[in-house]
Scaffold this motif. Structure first.
Motif: not given
Length: 86
Positions: A23-44
């Protein structure tokens, strides 16, 4: 509950509820994916803004009036004034 996506979600949820490390690993992965999507959106968005500024600079160099540049680029009047000063 015959939908494949729902069955997969329920299976994952059941697995995670029994294994705290998974569960901890899953939540960490979900956070990473969310952060990456936010970063890409900001860059765009930054790239779009940079492009608008370049267009505004070119239009101003062609002696186009401020109101038209604002309308064409969707930049604010203050941003256009700042560009003109640079």
């Amino acid at each position: 509950m015959n939908e494949p996506g729902l069955v997969k979600v329920m299976s994952t949820l059941q697995y995670l509820s029994h294994d705290s490390e998974a569960k901890r690993l899953y939540e960490a992965r979900q956070k990473y994916l969310h952060d990456e999507a936010s970063m890409l959106s900001s860059a765009k968005m930054a790239g779009v803004k940079k492009g608008k500024i370049e267009v505004a600079r070119n239009l101003l160099a062609m002696a186009m009036d401020h109101a038209s540049v604002v309308k064409l680029t969707a930049l604010s009047e203050d941003e256009i004034r700042t560009i003109k000063l640079l």
